[in-house]
Design a protein around this motif. Structure first.
Motif, PDB file in Angstrom:
ATOM      1  N   SER A   1      45.403  48.783  63.475  1.00  0.00           N
ATOM      2  CA  SER A   1      46.204  48.388  64.645  1.00  0.00           C
ATOM      3  C   SER A   1      47.593  49.020  64.616  1.00  0.00           C
ATOM      4  O   SER A   1      48.154  49.337  65.666  1.00  0.00           O
ATOM      5  CB  SER A   1      46.330  46.865  64.699  1.00  0.00           C
ATOM      6  OG  SER A   1      47.052  46.362  63.587  1.00  0.00           O
ATOM      7  N   GLU A   2      48.139  49.247  63.421  1.00  0.00           N
ATOM      8  CA  GLU A   2      49.476  49.833  63.303  1.00  0.00           C
ATOM      9  C   GLU A   2      49.492  51.322  63.603  1.00  0.00           C
ATOM     10  O   GLU A   2      50.552  51.897  63.858  1.00  0.00           O
ATOM     11  CB  GLU A   2      50.036  49.586  61.892  1.00  0.00           C
ATOM     12  CG  GLU A   2      50.404  48.126  61.635  1.00  0.00           C
ATOM     13  CD  GLU A   2      50.811  47.887  60.200  1.00  0.00           C
ATOM     14  OE1 GLU A   2      50.660  48.824  59.370  1.00  0.00           O
ATOM     15  OE2 GLU A   2      51.255  46.763  59.884  1.00  0.00           O
ATOM     16  N   ARG A   3      48.347  51.974  63.548  1.00  0.00           N
ATOM     17  CA  ARG A   3      48.266  53.417  63.803  1.00  0.00           C
ATOM     18  C   ARG A   3      47.000  53.702  64.612  1.00  0.00           C
ATOM     19  O   ARG A   3      46.255  54.644  64.310  1.00  0.00           O
ATOM     20  CB  ARG A   3      48.274  54.188  62.463  1.00  0.00           C
ATOM     21  CG  ARG A   3      47.343  53.593  61.439  1.00  0.00           C
ATOM     22  CD  ARG A   3      47.453  54.231  60.058  1.00  0.00           C
ATOM     23  NE  ARG A   3      48.694  54.005  59.369  1.00  0.00           N
ATOM     24  CZ  ARG A   3      49.059  52.865  58.763  1.00  0.00           C
ATOM     25  NH1 ARG A   3      48.238  51.806  58.803  1.00  0.00           N
ATOM     26  NH2 ARG A   3      50.196  52.746  58.140  1.00  0.00           N
ATOM     27  N   PHE A   4      46.773  52.875  65.640  1.00  0.00           N
ATOM     28  CA  PHE A   4      45.494  52.899  66.359  1.00  0.00           C
ATOM     29  C   PHE A   4      45.188  54.269  66.960  1.00  0.00           C
ATOM     30  O   PHE A   4      44.080  54.787  66.824  1.00  0.00           O
ATOM     31  CB  PHE A   4      45.483  51.837  67.463  1.00  0.00           C
ATOM     32  CG  PHE A   4      44.190  51.801  68.218  1.00  0.00           C
ATOM     33  CD1 PHE A   4      43.064  51.197  67.678  1.00  0.00           C
ATOM     34  CD2 PHE A   4      44.079  52.401  69.474  1.00  0.00           C
ATOM     35  CE1 PHE A   4      41.862  51.170  68.358  1.00  0.00           C
ATOM     36  CE2 PHE A   4      42.880  52.377  70.167  1.00  0.00           C
ATOM     37  CZ  PHE A   4      41.762  51.758  69.610  1.00  0.00           C
TER      38      PHE A   4
ATOM     39  N   ASN B   1      37.228  53.283  55.090  1.00  0.00           N
ATOM     40  CA  ASN B   1      37.608  54.120  56.234  1.00  0.00           C
ATOM     41  C   ASN B   1      39.122  54.315  56.280  1.00  0.00           C
ATOM     42  O   ASN B   1      39.612  55.411  56.598  1.00  0.00           O
ATOM     43  CB  ASN B   1      37.117  53.491  57.532  1.00  0.00           C
ATOM     44  CG  ASN B   1      35.627  53.675  57.739  1.00  0.00           C
ATOM     45  OD1 ASN B   1      35.000  54.516  57.101  1.00  0.00           O
ATOM     46  ND2 ASN B   1      35.048  52.884  58.628  1.00  0.00           N
ATOM     47  N   CYS B   2      39.860  53.263  55.961  1.00  0.00           N
ATOM     48  CA  CYS B   2      41.328  53.370  55.918  1.00  0.00           C
ATOM     49  C   CYS B   2      41.759  54.298  54.780  1.00  0.00           C
ATOM     50  O   CYS B   2      42.720  55.070  54.933  1.00  0.00           O
ATOM     51  CB  CYS B   2      41.954  51.988  55.735  1.00  0.00           C
ATOM     52  SG  CYS B   2      41.585  50.843  57.084  1.00  0.00           S
ATOM     53  N   PHE B   3      41.040  54.233  53.665  1.00  0.00           N
ATOM     54  CA  PHE B   3      41.325  55.137  52.552  1.00  0.00           C
ATOM     55  C   PHE B   3      41.133  56.589  52.971  1.00  0.00           C
ATOM     56  O   PHE B   3      41.943  57.469  52.633  1.00  0.00           O
ATOM     57  CB  PHE B   3      40.419  54.798  51.364  1.00  0.00           C
ATOM     58  CG  PHE B   3      40.242  55.917  50.382  1.00  0.00           C
ATOM     59  CD1 PHE B   3      41.294  56.298  49.545  1.00  0.00           C
ATOM     60  CD2 PHE B   3      39.034  56.599  50.286  1.00  0.00           C
ATOM     61  CE1 PHE B   3      41.137  57.336  48.642  1.00  0.00           C
ATOM     62  CE2 PHE B   3      38.877  57.636  49.389  1.00  0.00           C
ATOM     63  CZ  PHE B   3      39.932  58.002  48.564  1.00  0.00           C
ATOM     64  N   GLU B   4      40.066  56.868  53.729  1.00  0.00           N
ATOM     65  CA  GLU B   4      39.812  58.233  54.178  1.00  0.00           C
ATOM     66  C   GLU B   4      40.944  58.729  55.090  1.00  0.00           C
ATOM     67  O   GLU B   4      41.345  59.894  55.017  1.00  0.00           O
ATOM     68  CB  GLU B   4      38.471  58.302  54.916  1.00  0.00           C
ATOM     69  CG  GLU B   4      37.246  58.178  54.027  1.00  0.00           C
ATOM     70  CD  GLU B   4      37.028  59.401  53.149  1.00  0.00           C
ATOM     71  OE1 GLU B   4      37.575  60.476  53.473  1.00  0.00           O
ATOM     72  OE2 GLU B   4      36.319  59.279  52.132  1.00  0.00           O
TER      73      GLU B   4
ATOM     74  N   ILE C   1      38.991  42.495  55.385  1.00  0.00           N
ATOM     75  CA  ILE C   1      38.897  42.722  56.828  1.00  0.00           C
ATOM     76  C   ILE C   1      40.282  42.667  57.464  1.00  0.00           C
ATOM     77  O   ILE C   1      40.629  43.498  58.328  1.00  0.00           O
ATOM     78  CB  ILE C   1      37.966  41.674  57.476  1.00  0.00           C
ATOM     79  CG1 ILE C   1      36.528  41.818  56.943  1.00  0.00           C
ATOM     80  CG2 ILE C   1      37.994  41.803  58.988  1.00  0.00           C
ATOM     81  CD1 ILE C   1      35.849  43.111  57.318  1.00  0.00           C
ATOM     82  N   LYS C   2      41.090  41.718  57.051  1.00  0.00           N
ATOM     83  CA  LYS C   2      42.438  41.563  57.612  1.00  0.00           C
ATOM     84  C   LYS C   2      43.295  42.801  57.336  1.00  0.00           C
ATOM     85  O   LYS C   2      43.991  43.300  58.238  1.00  0.00           O
ATOM     86  CB  LYS C   2      43.102  40.320  57.025  1.00  0.00           C
ATOM     87  CG  LYS C   2      44.499  40.052  57.580  1.00  0.00           C
ATOM     88  CD  LYS C   2      45.099  38.802  56.937  1.00  0.00           C
ATOM     89  CE  LYS C   2      46.530  38.555  57.446  1.00  0.00           C
ATOM     90  NZ  LYS C   2      47.128  37.355  56.812  1.00  0.00           N
ATOM     91  N   ILE C   3      43.250  43.309  56.111  1.00  0.00           N
ATOM     92  CA  ILE C   3      44.039  44.489  55.749  1.00  0.00           C
ATOM     93  C   ILE C   3      43.596  45.691  56.577  1.00  0.00           C
ATOM     94  O   ILE C   3      44.424  46.453  57.092  1.00  0.00           O
ATOM     95  CB  ILE C   3      43.897  44.787  54.242  1.00  0.00           C
ATOM     96  CG1 ILE C   3      44.646  43.719  53.430  1.00  0.00           C
ATOM     97  CG2 ILE C   3      44.441  46.174  53.903  1.00  0.00           C
ATOM     98  CD1 ILE C   3      44.427  43.845  51.924  1.00  0.00           C
ATOM     99  N   ALA C   4      42.280  45.867  56.725  1.00  0.00           N
ATOM    100  CA  ALA C   4      41.758  47.000  57.492  1.00  0.00           C
ATOM    101  C   ALA C   4      42.161  46.903  58.961  1.00  0.00           C
ATOM    102  O   ALA C   4      42.581  47.895  59.572  1.00  0.00           O
ATOM    103  CB  ALA C   4      40.238  47.060  57.366  1.00  0.00           C
ATOM    104  N   LYS C   5      42.049  45.705  59.539  1.00  0.00           N
ATOM    105  CA  LYS C   5      42.438  45.526  60.943  1.00  0.00           C
ATOM    106  C   LYS C   5      43.915  45.805  61.147  1.00  0.00           C
ATOM    107  O   LYS C   5      44.311  46.466  62.125  1.00  0.00           O
ATOM    108  CB  LYS C   5      42.104  44.097  61.391  1.00  0.00           C
ATOM    109  CG  LYS C   5      40.631  43.850  61.654  1.00  0.00           C
ATOM    110  CD  LYS C   5      40.401  42.431  62.155  1.00  0.00           C
ATOM    111  CE  LYS C   5      38.938  42.200  62.502  1.00  0.00           C
ATOM    112  NZ  LYS C   5      38.699  40.808  62.955  1.00  0.00           N
ATOM    113  N   GLN C   6      44.745  45.308  60.250  1.00  0.00           N
ATOM    114  CA  GLN C   6      46.180  45.530  60.366  1.00  0.00           C
ATOM    115  C   GLN C   6      46.516  47.016  60.218  1.00  0.00           C
ATOM    116  O   GLN C   6      47.335  47.560  60.964  1.00  0.00           O
ATOM    117  CB  GLN C   6      46.929  44.717  59.309  1.00  0.00           C
ATOM    118  CG  GLN C   6      48.442  44.823  59.416  1.00  0.00           C
ATOM    119  CD  GLN C   6      49.157  43.933  58.413  1.00  0.00           C
ATOM    120  OE1 GLN C   6      48.550  43.070  57.795  1.00  0.00           O
ATOM    121  NE2 GLN C   6      50.456  44.146  58.261  1.00  0.00           N
TER     122      GLN C   6
END
Length: 451
Positions: free
Chosen positions: A297-300, A250-253, A289-294
């Protein structure tokens, strides 16, 4: 609770069966029945059959814990059962077509329980036929048709529970939810909604709390046992490795939307390589999971809007890629990624604006069909809104359908693949037809009064 078939029921069944058979013939002609995930499902089925090893990777290569829990066991077991008699995936597709047919008939019978009039069968048929993903995925070795069956079974028993107040239907809901999550992990988090819904119904129906609570918690108990088994095998207490994989994807998208596909792919590949280098598996899972959450959160704010827009898009997404894959016009294997990466519809709009649509449509022969599907999907959305807002329809059913559709749309998120929404698509179609029926009959009654 099933109703006795009449001539109209048999006619409806016959028409759907003919459409299913036509798409089966298309599959036999185009022979595009294996897509990206197919190999993993087949590999796990063979591993179970030969070694009773629940693993979707190649056992000749070094064992990776990710492949132990990537694909929940029920669809591979479905394939394995067929492979015990004959290893023939055309037989798999034939059975999937029958399952699709049964799902459609179950959906129809369920909305009849809610007051659907059979004279609107033409509209129900039209909306189903104009959603070709239903028939395409019946003819691909994918788990979604089986998941759709359990989702409809779950919805059906919820409606019967609300109407007839018999708690055997709640037990069937729990069984259907367990089976659905064991087909694909997308239904696993729905357990929270399941518990809440059954407790609310128990309160309104004044049912025995202990019985209701026990039935509501049954999926949770089974899923905890499954997570314990996964912990024993991998060293990480979790349901599926897809949870970590999808979070990063999802972060990649989002990066692809912000930075372009080529730069996003470079970042994603670098991240995947870093995570793959970690050991043990628990470190890989937790780091993902940690990378995705971070990242989120940085661009919520920006990500939330992005996720919401694509969740909304999923309810009208026509499935052009799936149509092109099925007919062989498009391939998942793309050696010229850097040259063709911006050839897609959304990339064309982003880079060239509306001016680029003419060239895009001339280069894509499926676009006239795609536009027609979008129009019908928009009609489906409109009917769904009518259904949700219509006070003459059972409130519990309206709330439940709204929550279920919203849940699947949010679960699809940025990926917006049609098959991710497929399990809920028939329920949305059925509710849309019921919504249109109420509007039209209200107008007819109003006209009679004024005349």
């Amino acid at each position: 609770m099933f109703r006795k078939f009449n001539k109209q029921d048999h006619l409806f069944l016959a028409i759907v069966a003919v459409v299913q058979f036509i798409f089966f013939l298309f599959a036999f002609h185009f022979k595009r029945i294996y897509w990206g995930d197919s190999g993993e499902y087949i590999q796990e089925a063979v591993n179970i059959k030969d070694h009773f090893f629940f693993y979707c990777g190649n056992t000749v290569l070094p064992i990776r814990e990710e492949y132990m829990t990537m694909r929940p066991p029920l669809y591979p077991l479905f394939l394995c059962f067929i492979y015990l008699f004959v290893i023939n995936n055309w037989l798999v597709l034939a059975i999937q077509n029958i399952i699709s047919l049964v799902s459609i008939m179950l959906l129809r019978d369920t909305i009849i329980q809610l007051g659907f009039n059979r004279k609107y069968d033409w509209l129900l048929l039209l909306l189903i036929i104009m959603y070709p993903a239903q028939f395409i995925f019946s003819n691909v070795v994918y788990a979604d048709i089986l998941l759709q069956f359990f989702t409809i079974l779950y919805f059906r028993n919820f409606v019967l529970l609300a109407l007839y107040k018999k708690w055997k239907y709640a037990l069937w809901m729990s069984v259907a939810l367990i089976c659905g999550a064991m087909v694909k992990p997308v239904l696993y988090p729905f357990t929270l909604v399941h518990i809440l819904a059954l407790l609310i119904i128990a309160y309104t129906q004044k049912a025995k709390f202990i019985r209701a609570f026990g039935i509501a918690l049954l999926p949770t108990f089974v899923f905890l046992l499954y997570c314990c088994w996964n912990n024993e095998r991998t060293g990480k207490f979790h349901f599926s490795s897809m949870e970590a994989i999808n979070s990063d994807y999802n972060c990649f998208e989002y990066n692809k939307y912000q930075l372009g596909a080529i730069e996003a792919n470079k970042l994603y590949d670098s991240q995947c390589n870093y995570i793959a280098s970690l050991s043990p598996y628990k470190a890989r899972y937790d780091t993902s999971i940690k990378i995705a959450k971070q990242f989120i959160s940085e661009r919520f704010g920006g990500y939330f809007v992005f996720h919401l827009v694509h969740a909304a898009r999923s309810v009208i997404e026509p499935g052009k890629n799936e149509i092109d894959l099925f007919t062989g016009s498009f391939s998942l294997i793309n050696p010229d990624l850097e040259k063709t990466v911006n050839n897609g519809f959304y990339a064309t709009i982003r880079l060239k604006g509306l001016a680029g649509l003419g060239a895009y449509m001339r280069a894509n022969n499926s676009m006239p069909l795609v536009i027609l599907i979008i129009l019908f999907n928009c009609a489906r959305l409109l009917g769904f809104i009518f259904f949700v807002l219509n006070r003459k329809i059972l409130l519990a059913a309206r709330l439940f359908v709204f929550v279920l559709i919203a849940y699947f749309a949010m679960a699809v998120g940025p990926v917006a693949c049609t098959h991710y929404f497929l399990p809920a698509s028939l329920i949305m179609i059925g509710s849309a037809v019921a919504g249109f029926q109420q509007i039209w009959e209200k107008r007819k009654n109003t006209m009679k009064i004024t005349m």
